[in-house]
Design a protein around this motif. Structure first.
Motif, PDB file in Angstrom:
ATOM      1  N   LEU A  55     -22.445  14.225  28.844  1.00  0.00           N
ATOM      2  CA  LEU A  55     -23.604  14.920  28.303  1.00  0.00           C
ATOM      3  C   LEU A  55     -24.850  14.040  28.388  1.00  0.00           C
ATOM      4  O   LEU A  55     -25.946  14.533  28.692  1.00  0.00           O
ATOM      5  N   ARG A  69     -28.212  14.938  30.575  1.00  0.00           N
ATOM      6  CA  ARG A  69     -29.556  14.961  29.990  1.00  0.00           C
ATOM      7  C   ARG A  69     -30.516  14.055  30.747  1.00  0.00           C
ATOM      8  O   ARG A  69     -31.726  14.337  30.817  1.00  0.00           O
ATOM      9  N   ARG A  88     -34.437  20.685  30.197  1.00  0.00           N
ATOM     10  CA  ARG A  88     -34.141  19.602  29.267  1.00  0.00           C
ATOM     11  C   ARG A  88     -34.456  20.018  27.836  1.00  0.00           C
ATOM     12  O   ARG A  88     -33.731  19.690  26.906  1.00  0.00           O
ATOM     13  N   LEU A 147     -31.656  22.255  26.825  1.00  0.00           N
ATOM     14  CA  LEU A 147     -30.450  21.463  26.595  1.00  0.00           C
ATOM     15  C   LEU A 147     -30.532  20.713  25.273  1.00  0.00           C
ATOM     16  O   LEU A 147     -29.546  20.643  24.526  1.00  0.00           O
ATOM     17  N   ASP A 148     -31.705  20.189  24.954  1.00  0.00           N
ATOM     18  CA  ASP A 148     -31.874  19.456  23.701  1.00  0.00           C
ATOM     19  C   ASP A 148     -31.661  20.359  22.491  1.00  0.00           C
ATOM     20  O   ASP A 148     -31.150  19.920  21.454  1.00  0.00           O
ATOM     21  N   LEU A 163     -27.976  20.345  22.143  1.00  0.00           N
ATOM     22  CA  LEU A 163     -27.430  19.043  21.764  1.00  0.00           C
ATOM     23  C   LEU A 163     -27.747  18.691  20.321  1.00  0.00           C
ATOM     24  O   LEU A 163     -26.974  17.976  19.676  1.00  0.00           O
ATOM     25  N   ASP A 211     -34.263  10.711  22.013  1.00  0.00           N
ATOM     26  CA  ASP A 211     -33.786  10.013  23.205  1.00  0.00           C
ATOM     27  C   ASP A 211     -32.907   8.825  22.836  1.00  0.00           C
ATOM     28  O   ASP A 211     -31.772   8.702  23.303  1.00  0.00           O
TER      29      ASP A 211
END
Length: 265
Positions: free
Chosen positions: A212, A216, A226, A229-230, A233, A248
């Motif tokens: 993962l 990313r 992104r 995706l965040d 996540l 990050d």
């Protein structure tokens, strides 16, 4: 002293029961014991030699340690409760009161639904307690099987989606149309069964947390993908309340926290 023993046993029983229920039935809930047992076992596994077999046994050992902790602590709690009265358990043959060790054996037999062995309850009240011990053992065994099944299913789903990420990598239209919806389902499973994160494999590209992190950081991923995706996540255990400006660094540390060889990450 006997009263204190019973009170301690009841308190411990409540804690263990809450942990079992929250870990097996609570979606996104963490019990007071299982996360600490899992983390402690994982830290011990990290001290093992850096061999491929360690990756294979890591996840199963973590899950087994949780189940073993439930059984041992529940047996201890019922032993403490039975120790509230010296004559609560007696020998079937002689009628002599059982000692602490014999009471632990008696509780263990009942928890495993094998009966009381060579010991029996000394009265109606303790007979009710014996029934409760048997019921609690049946419940724990049933929920433990469900717990193991759900965990292994989440692991299998995760590895399938990681394979799919190689077919539809970032930078392709299928990544957002096909892979991200699959990842959303996986994140929901991991949220409910976070112990699947401790499973590793010899194949580095199939280790979920590390993969993962690699996804990313993929250079071909668009800014929009992104961001999407965040969003997913941030639903993972331990990342729910991380500020965006710290995500990050926090996510990289989170992935290393589930890595047997963080120096290779």
């Amino acid at each position: 002293m006997a009263m204190i023993s019973s009170i301690l046993g009841i308190c411990l029983l409540l804690v263990v029961t809450a942990d079992v229920v929250m870990s097996t039935l609570g979606v996104g809930a963490n019990g007071p014991l299982a996360p600490r047992v899992a983390r402690g076992t994982f830290c011990l596994i990290c001290c093992l030699p850096k061999q491929n077999w360690v990756h294979r046994v890591c996840g199963p050992l973590v899950v087994v340690s949780i189940g073993a902790a439930w059984i041992i602590l529940m047996c201890l709690s019922w032993t403490l409760i039975l120790s509230g009265q010296a004559e609560s358990v007696v020998s079937q043959s002689s009628g002599a009161p059982a000692g602490v060790l014999e009471k632990a054996i008696y509780a263990g037999h009942l928890l495993s639904t094998l009966g009381g062995g060579t010991y029996e309850s000394s009265g109606a009240l303790w007979g009710v307690v014996a029934t409760l011990i048997g019921v609690s053992g049946m419940v724990v065994l049933t929920l433990s099987v469900s717990f193991v099944y759900s965990t292994t299913q989440a692991v299998s789903t995760g590895r399938a989606i990681l394979a799919l990420s190689d077919v539809h990598p970032p930078g392709t239209a299928q990544f957002s149309q096909i892979l991200l919806p699959q990842l959303a389902t996986l994140v929901a499973q991991i949220k409910a069964i976070p112990y699947a994160l401790y499973f590793s494999t010899v194949r580095e590209e199939r280790r979920l947390p590390q993969k993962l992190a690699q996804l990313r950081a993929h250079p071909e991923m668009s800014a929009q993908d992104r961001r999407n995706l965040d969003i997913l996540l941030r639903e993972l255990p331990g990342l729910e309340h991380v500020p965006q400006d710290q995500f990050d660094e926090t996510f990289a540390d989170w992935a290393k926290g589930y890595t047997l060889r963080p120096e290779e990450g």
